[in-house]
Every structure is written in C-alpha cells, then in structure tokens.
Design an enzyme around this catalytic site. Sequence first.
Site, short mmCIF file in Angstrom:
data_model
loop_
_atom_site.label_atom_id
_atom_site.label_comp_id
_atom_site.label_asym_id
_atom_site.label_seq_id
_atom_site.Cartn_x
_atom_site.Cartn_y
_atom_site.Cartn_z
N LEU A 1 0.81 -1.22 0.00
CA LEU A 1 0.00 0.00 0.00
C LEU A 1 0.84 1.27 0.00
CD1 LEU A 1 -2.16 -2.09 0.84
CD2 LEU A 1 -2.98 -0.49 2.54
N TYR B 274 1.63 9.33 -10.64
CA TYR B 274 0.79 8.43 -9.85
C TYR B 274 0.09 7.41 -10.74
CZ TYR B 274 -2.74 7.03 -6.37
OH TYR B 274 -3.54 6.32 -5.51
P1 NAD Z 1 -1.87 7.53 2.78
O1 NAD Z 1 -1.07 8.62 2.17
O2 NAD Z 1 -2.69 7.82 3.98
O3 NAD Z 1 -0.94 6.29 3.12
C1 NAD Z 1 0.20 5.93 2.39
C2 NAD Z 1 1.25 5.43 3.36
O4 NAD Z 1 2.42 5.01 2.64
C3 NAD Z 1 1.71 6.51 4.34
O5 NAD Z 1 1.74 5.99 5.65
C4 NAD Z 1 3.12 6.86 3.84
O6 NAD Z 1 3.95 7.35 4.87
C5 NAD Z 1 3.57 5.55 3.26
N1 NAD Z 1 4.62 5.66 2.24
C6 NAD Z 1 4.63 6.50 1.16
N2 NAD Z 1 5.74 6.30 0.43
C7 NAD Z 1 6.45 5.31 1.05
C8 NAD Z 1 7.68 4.67 0.77
N3 NAD Z 1 8.43 5.01 -0.29
N4 NAD Z 1 8.11 3.70 1.62
C9 NAD Z 1 7.38 3.36 2.71
N5 NAD Z 1 6.20 3.94 3.02
C10 NAD Z 1 5.74 4.91 2.20
O7 NAD Z 1 -2.78 6.96 1.60
P2 NAD Z 1 -3.95 5.88 1.65
O8 NAD Z 1 -5.20 6.56 1.28
O9 NAD Z 1 -3.90 5.09 2.90
O10 NAD Z 1 -3.54 4.95 0.41
C11 NAD Z 1 -2.92 3.70 0.57
C12 NAD Z 1 -2.77 3.01 -0.78
O11 NAD Z 1 -4.05 2.86 -1.40
C13 NAD Z 1 -1.90 3.79 -1.77
O12 NAD Z 1 -1.11 2.88 -2.50
C14 NAD Z 1 -2.91 4.45 -2.68
O13 NAD Z 1 -2.37 4.66 -3.96
C15 NAD Z 1 -4.03 3.42 -2.69
N6 NAD Z 1 -5.32 4.06 -3.03
C16 NAD Z 1 -5.99 4.83 -2.13
C17 NAD Z 1 -7.20 5.42 -2.45
C18 NAD Z 1 -7.99 6.24 -1.48
O14 NAD Z 1 -9.04 6.76 -1.84
N7 NAD Z 1 -7.60 6.40 -0.24
C19 NAD Z 1 -7.71 5.26 -3.75
C20 NAD Z 1 -6.99 4.49 -4.65
C21 NAD Z 1 -5.81 3.88 -4.28
#
Ligand code: NAD
Length: 312
Positions: free
Chosen positions: A73, A145
């Site tokens: 994630l 992205y």
């Molecule tokens: P978020 O930003 O709250 O969480 C992402 C987490 O990843 C954070 O804790 C961040 O510190 C960590 N992170 C970022 N880059 C990193 C790296 N290089 N190494 C280690 N950790 C790293 O976002 P979220 O909403 O929880 O999203 C989680 C996943 O779900 C992502 O991959 C996102 O693309 C995907 N996603 C989310 C949504 C949504 O609506 N929330 C929609 C589509 C996809």
Amino acid sequence: MPKRILVTGGAGFIGSHLCERLLSEDNEVLCLDNFYTGAKRNIEELMDSKKFELIRHDITLPILLEVDQIYNLACPASPVHYQYNPVKTIKTNVIGALNMLGLAKRVKAKILQASTSEVYGDPEEHPQKESYWGRVNPVGIRSCYDEGKRCAETLCMDFHRQNKVDVRIVRIFNTYGPNMNQNDGRVVSNFIVQALKNQPLAVYGNGNQTRSFQYIDDLIEGMIRMMENESGFIGPVNLGNPDEFSIKELAEKILKLIPESESKIIYKPLPQDDPKQRQPDITLAKQMLDWEPKIKLEEGLKKTVEYFRKIL
Ligand code: NAD
Ligand code: UDP
C-alpha cells in the site's frame, strides 16, 4: 490459521485500518512505513499488541523479511502529496513494487497490490469496468501516480507469468473515513475540516464533476476477501461504492451534517487533468468475491465527522 503479514504504508489511512483488522484476526502484523504521509497516531493503539511490529523503512530500498502475505500500500494517495515530489512518487510505485514483488518471489509470499481507479484516467467509458484500458495522459501532473500504478500492475502480471508469484490486484476507488490526515488534501477530509473550522468549502471547478465514495470498512473487507480467495482469480478487480455524487452535492451533504458550521461554498479553479466522472462497475467483485459495499455515504460521513471533531 494466523499468518505473518507485511503491510507497507501501514501507518497511512488505509494501512492503519488494515493492520487493525488483521491483528484482530490474530495474525502477526509487520507494519512498514517511511512516515511520508502516515502518522504514528494512526497505529498508536496497535503498538500495545505483542503481535504488532513497526518497521521504519522506505520501499524504494530492498528489504528481506520472512512473511506469508504482503499488502503493498505504500504510496501517497492524495494528489497534493503525490505531486509534491513526483519523481519520488514514481520511484515508490515502480521500484517499490519491484522490491516487494522480488521479496514475494524470494519468500514465496502472496502479494496484493493496491492499485487505483486512476488507472482509468479521465474515462470515456462509464461506469468503468476492469476490461477498460483507460485514458491516461502520460505527460501530465497526475502521471507520476497513474502511470506509476499502471506500471506496478504490469510488474505484478509479469512476476506472475514469469515467476509464478501469487499476485492480487485491487483497483481502489475514492475511499474515506477516520485516520485520514487532516492535511491529506482529498475532498472529503478537506470539506469536513473546513466546515468544522468555519472556513469556506472550496469546490474546484463548477462542482459538477462526480466521484463515488467508499467507506473504509467496506474497502478493507474487499481487500481481505481478494487476498484470501483461492479460486485462481487474481484481478484486477474494482473495489468501490457505485453510488455517484457530484462534488457540489458532497459539499452540501457535509454542511448538513455539521449544522453549527458557518461555512459557505466557494469555487476555485479546477486542477489540470481532473477526471470529470468516476464510478466503479463492481460486477466482477460481486461475482468473484461475493462482495459489495454496505455503508451509505451519509452513515460513513457521520463517522468521519465524529473522528475529525475528536482530533481537531
Ligand atoms: P496515505 O497517504 O494515507 O498512506 C500511504 C502510506 O504510505 C503513508 O503511511 C506513507 O507514509 C507511506 N509511504 C509512502 N511512500 C512510502 C515509501 N516510499 N516507503 C514506505 N512507506 C511509504 O494513503 P492511503 O489513502 O492510505 O492509500 C494507501 C494506498 O491505497 C496507496 O497505495 C494508494 O495509492 C491506494 N489508493 C488509495 C485510495 C484512497 O481513496 N484512499 C484510492 C486508490 C488507491
Ligand atoms: N476537490 C474539491 N475541493 C477540494 C479537494 C478536491 O473540489 O478541496 C475536487 C477535485 O478537484 C476532484 C474531486 O474533488 O474533482 C475529488 O478530489 P480528490 O483529490 O479527493 O480525489 P481524486 O481527484 O483523486 O479523485
């Protein structure tokens, strides 16, 4: 049977809910995060569990861990954050996925990749089915992205075909709920925080663009069903709530839920490449995972408003 499970991005919004659910099912959880957008507060309560381990690490660097499953994630999800350092975003999506798939191959772990509805870009097909290839600008400000996630999906399929890695791909549509960062920058948290602070709710564009909002608990259920299904179905599969709303409607609903707010709606320019509409076709998830979202927008928004009232 309890397993040892790695959750990358485990301190973020979705990751923290996933860690909590996996722990509640008696698994050992390794939460890996570089705290780029994640927060210790999201996992504070989990730290008391002997089965929970926190690893500060960046997935663009290799790591060796003994695990049964990997949920990948890690990646900032809000346009504001993923555009802040676009080169880093693409590295996280591509090199990060390569590292996690390499780990899965080495230790024979199952791996679920968090992909996104953004792989459909600004879609000409509505609602979006998994078979739709998308309309993505390869040189725009969202490309780090959406092209990054498309490449991560490609890597999953190639590791699967070439190395027999047991992969799963879920395409997540706009999700909201408690543990979103108050500075996350996505529309639900922005509007709730603005309404609670009596600031104007800034709608970008004319507010007629649409999104379909899924509450976090529904998503977590879908992700776990996808990881646990043993039918040979690896996806990609859409996980989202098909109820579609315009951004203006969303602003109005949030103002209704916070009656004491003095906020008004204002309009600001629409960001470049902002998709006009988005709605998941979830036929495949229904068929293959017996899954569909249960929580209506009002109900989920209420819980999210409660959360932000507490933390602000
Ligand atoms: P978020 O930003 O709250 O969480 C992402 C987490 O990843 C954070 O804790 C961040 O510190 C960590 N992170 C970022 N880059 C990193 C790296 N290089 N190494 C280690 N950790 C790293 O976002 P979220 O909403 O929880 O999203 C989680 C996943 O779900 C992502 O991959 C996102 O693309 C995907 N996603 C989310 C949504 C949504 O609506 N929330 C929609 C589509 C996809
Ligand atoms: N949006 C808005 N005001 C905000 C944040 C976002 O009007 O404060 C709009 C944005 O332009 C987009 C929609 O709401 O049309 C959803 O934006 P978000 O960043 O939440 O997600 P995404 O565009 O990635 O679906």
